[in-house]
Enzyme design. Structure first.
Site, PDB file in Angstrom:
ATOM      1  N   LYS A 177      -5.333 -37.910  14.072  1.00 51.97           N
ATOM      2  CA  LYS A 177      -4.433 -36.758  13.940  1.00 51.97           C
ATOM      3  C   LYS A 177      -3.733 -36.407  15.250  1.00 51.97           C
ATOM      4  O   LYS A 177      -2.758 -35.676  15.236  1.00 51.97           O
ATOM      5  CB  LYS A 177      -5.168 -35.551  13.368  1.00 51.97           C
ATOM      6  CG  LYS A 177      -6.002 -34.756  14.315  1.00 51.97           C
ATOM      7  CD  LYS A 177      -6.386 -33.451  13.639  1.00 51.97           C
ATOM      8  CE  LYS A 177      -7.255 -32.619  14.559  1.00 51.97           C
ATOM      9  NZ  LYS A 177      -7.697 -31.387  13.922  1.00 51.97           N
ATOM     10  N   ASP A 178      -4.216 -36.937  16.357  1.00 56.76           N
ATOM     11  CA  ASP A 178      -3.555 -36.694  17.643  1.00 56.76           C
ATOM     12  C   ASP A 178      -2.410 -37.673  17.913  1.00 56.76           C
ATOM     13  O   ASP A 178      -1.679 -37.514  18.894  1.00 56.76           O
ATOM     14  CB  ASP A 178      -4.562 -36.787  18.792  1.00 56.76           C
ATOM     15  CG  ASP A 178      -5.632 -35.708  18.713  1.00 56.76           C
ATOM     16  OD1 ASP A 178      -5.340 -34.636  18.149  1.00 56.76           O
ATOM     17  OD2 ASP A 178      -6.747 -35.940  19.205  1.00 56.76           O
ATOM     18  N   ARG A 223      -0.783 -24.692  11.827  1.00 61.52           N
ATOM     19  CA  ARG A 223      -1.160 -25.043  10.452  1.00 61.52           C
ATOM     20  C   ARG A 223      -2.324 -24.177   9.969  1.00 61.52           C
ATOM     21  O   ARG A 223      -2.300 -23.625   8.865  1.00 61.52           O
ATOM     22  CB  ARG A 223      -1.574 -26.528  10.398  1.00 61.52           C
ATOM     23  CG  ARG A 223      -2.136 -26.999   9.067  1.00 61.52           C
ATOM     24  CD  ARG A 223      -2.637 -28.439   9.189  1.00 61.52           C
ATOM     25  NE  ARG A 223      -3.720 -28.574  10.155  1.00 61.52           N
ATOM     26  CZ  ARG A 223      -4.989 -28.289   9.907  1.00 61.52           C
ATOM     27  NH1 ARG A 223      -5.355 -27.869   8.727  1.00 61.52           N
ATOM     28  NH2 ARG A 223      -5.904 -28.424  10.851  1.00 61.52           N
ATOM     29  N   ARG A 224      -3.345 -24.032  10.827  1.00 59.86           N
ATOM     30  CA  ARG A 224      -4.488 -23.197  10.445  1.00 59.86           C
ATOM     31  C   ARG A 224      -4.102 -21.729  10.415  1.00 59.86           C
ATOM     32  O   ARG A 224      -4.532 -20.985   9.531  1.00 59.86           O
ATOM     33  CB  ARG A 224      -5.657 -23.440  11.408  1.00 59.86           C
ATOM     34  CG  ARG A 224      -6.288 -24.816  11.214  1.00 59.86           C
ATOM     35  CD  ARG A 224      -7.331 -25.128  12.292  1.00 59.86           C
ATOM     36  NE  ARG A 224      -7.960 -26.426  12.071  1.00 59.86           N
ATOM     37  CZ  ARG A 224      -8.423 -27.196  13.058  1.00 59.86           C
ATOM     38  NH1 ARG A 224      -8.305 -26.810  14.326  1.00 59.86           N
ATOM     39  NH2 ARG A 224      -8.993 -28.350  12.783  1.00 59.86           N
ATOM     40  N   ARG A 262      -7.660 -22.438  23.088  1.00 57.17           N
ATOM     41  CA  ARG A 262      -7.672 -23.871  23.362  1.00 57.17           C
ATOM     42  C   ARG A 262      -9.034 -24.228  23.902  1.00 57.17           C
ATOM     43  O   ARG A 262      -9.940 -23.414  23.966  1.00 57.17           O
ATOM     44  CB  ARG A 262      -6.607 -24.219  24.417  1.00 57.17           C
ATOM     45  CG  ARG A 262      -5.278 -24.630  23.831  1.00 57.17           C
ATOM     46  CD  ARG A 262      -4.647 -25.734  24.681  1.00 57.17           C
ATOM     47  NE  ARG A 262      -5.427 -26.971  24.652  1.00 57.17           N
ATOM     48  CZ  ARG A 262      -5.237 -27.982  25.473  1.00 57.17           C
ATOM     49  NH1 ARG A 262      -4.321 -27.888  26.417  1.00 57.17           N
ATOM     50  NH2 ARG A 262      -5.960 -29.072  25.379  1.00 57.17           N
ATOM     51  N   ARG A 310     -14.925 -23.347  22.323  1.00 53.78           N
ATOM     52  CA  ARG A 310     -14.468 -22.448  21.256  1.00 53.78           C
ATOM     53  C   ARG A 310     -15.655 -21.802  20.541  1.00 53.78           C
ATOM     54  O   ARG A 310     -15.634 -20.612  20.244  1.00 53.78           O
ATOM     55  CB  ARG A 310     -13.625 -23.229  20.248  1.00 53.78           C
ATOM     56  CG  ARG A 310     -12.363 -23.787  20.882  1.00 53.78           C
ATOM     57  CD  ARG A 310     -11.551 -24.513  19.851  1.00 53.78           C
ATOM     58  NE  ARG A 310     -10.527 -25.333  20.495  1.00 53.78           N
ATOM     59  CZ  ARG A 310      -9.375 -25.630  19.947  1.00 53.78           C
ATOM     60  NH1 ARG A 310      -9.086 -25.182  18.745  1.00 53.78           N
ATOM     61  NH2 ARG A 310      -8.507 -26.368  20.576  1.00 53.78           N
ATOM     62  N   CYS A 313       1.852 -32.758  15.426  1.00 53.45           N
ATOM     63  CA  CYS A 313       0.529 -32.235  15.120  1.00 53.45           C
ATOM     64  C   CYS A 313       0.480 -30.721  15.313  1.00 53.45           C
ATOM     65  O   CYS A 313      -0.467 -30.065  14.904  1.00 53.45           O
ATOM     66  CB  CYS A 313      -0.532 -32.913  15.982  1.00 53.45           C
ATOM     67  SG  CYS A 313      -0.306 -32.624  17.738  1.00 53.45           S
TER      68      CYS A 313
END
Ligand code: PBG
Length: 306
Positions: A84-85, A130-131, A148, A154, A241
């Protein structure tokens, strides 16, 4: 062949725990299947050193460009990335040699309760548009805090009480051994993952046919078809992304099913469409679905920033 006679294959990887865990898994699988020794070579990428939000540093390629440079220069034989990156555009001289069998593609909530049971106004950390968009659509009352850092950093913001919860990829949490932190795994009906989430990409120089064949031994065809459909949606939308684009494709009963959403950043509107087709026509499936999303105003939604 040259790779074997010169000693172990050199695998370029980011240095985070998540990256080295997934890279070691690839190294072990390749050694088992081919008999070649594989050695990890840690590489620092721009995404690892910059403190800026991904959406601000441009997103595409920040975790992969330094690795690709080492592949092209021959300092490493191949690189392992989180798929996905990877930007959707092709890079001259670089080949996608394998996509191993995908892990769980879903997003996970890490906090004290399921999303529906969090108190009004709870503070949720995520840096992904997106989230953000999909969370806002599910729970407009939440306060979304841009964050980040690696997954551990996180998660610590939740244990420290700075945030009530964070959203992370299930696959990444599994790789760092932190599935204990998960309070809910989002069904794709609620939250569509990022294109390619949960899958890996092995890249090597396009002109090394011997190596491509060797790495291809861990390619998983159903994974490749699914992520091809997902990434084609992203490519046709000309999104990266860091765009509010979610997709999920999987094969069921020899049909490839694809769902994709484009959301407004504020979560106020979403276009969400599904289609299915022959697994061998994955790219066409993605292309057609993206065209339908565009016909329903996807580009306008993506163009809107807060
Ligand atoms: N952008 C960072 C990134 N790249 C891949 C993963 C997770 C593992 C994966 O999806 O393969 C993550 C962290 C996250 O989104 O939680």
């Amino acid at each position: 062949m040259s790779t074997g006679s010169r000693g172990p294959l050199r695998l370029g990887t980011r240095k985070s725990l998540m990256a080295t865990t997934q890279s070691q898994g690839v190294a072990d699988a390749l050694s088992r299947l081919t008999g070649h020794a594989v050695e990890l070579v840690g590489v620092t990428t721009q995404g690892d050193v910059s403190k800026a939000l991904l959406a601000q540093i441009g997103g595409t390629g920040v975790f992969v460009n330094a690795l690709r440079d080492k592949v092209l220069s021959g300092e490493v034989d191949f690189a392992v990335h989180s798929l996905k990156d990877l930007p959707t555009s092709e890079t001259p001289g670089i080949a996608l040699a394998a996509t191993p069998a995908r892990d769980d593609a879903r997003d996970a909530l890490c906090g004290p309760a399921k999303l529906a049971d969090l108190p009004r106004g709870a503070r949720i950390g995520t840096g992904s548009p997106r989230r953000v968009a999909q969370l806002r659509a599910l729970r407009p009352d939440l306060e979304i805090v841009p964050i980040r850092g690696n997954a551990d950093t996180r998660l610590r913001k939740v244990t420290d009480g700075e945030l009530d919860a964070v959203v992370l990829a299930h696959a990444g949490l599994k790789r760092i051994g932190r599935l204990d932190a998960v309070s809910e795994v989002f069904d794709p009906d609620q939250m569509l993952p990022a294109p390619g989430q949960g899958s890996l990409a092995l890249e090597c120089r396009a002109d090394r046919d011997d190596l491509r064949a060797l790495l291809g031994t861990i390619d998983d065809a159903p994974t490749r078809r699914a992520v091809t459909a997902e990434r084609t949606v992203l490519a046709v939308l000309e999104a990266g992304c860091s765009a509010p684009v979610g997709t999920y494709a999987a094969e069921v009963d020899e049909r490839l099913h694809l769902t994709a959403t484009v959301a407004a950043y504020d979560g106020s509107r979403q276009v969400r469409l599904s289609a299915s087709g022959h697994p061998d026509a994955a790219e066409q499936l993605g292309r057609d679905l993206a065209d339908r999303l565009l016909a329903q105003g996807a580009d306008q939604l993506m163009g809107e920033r807060e």
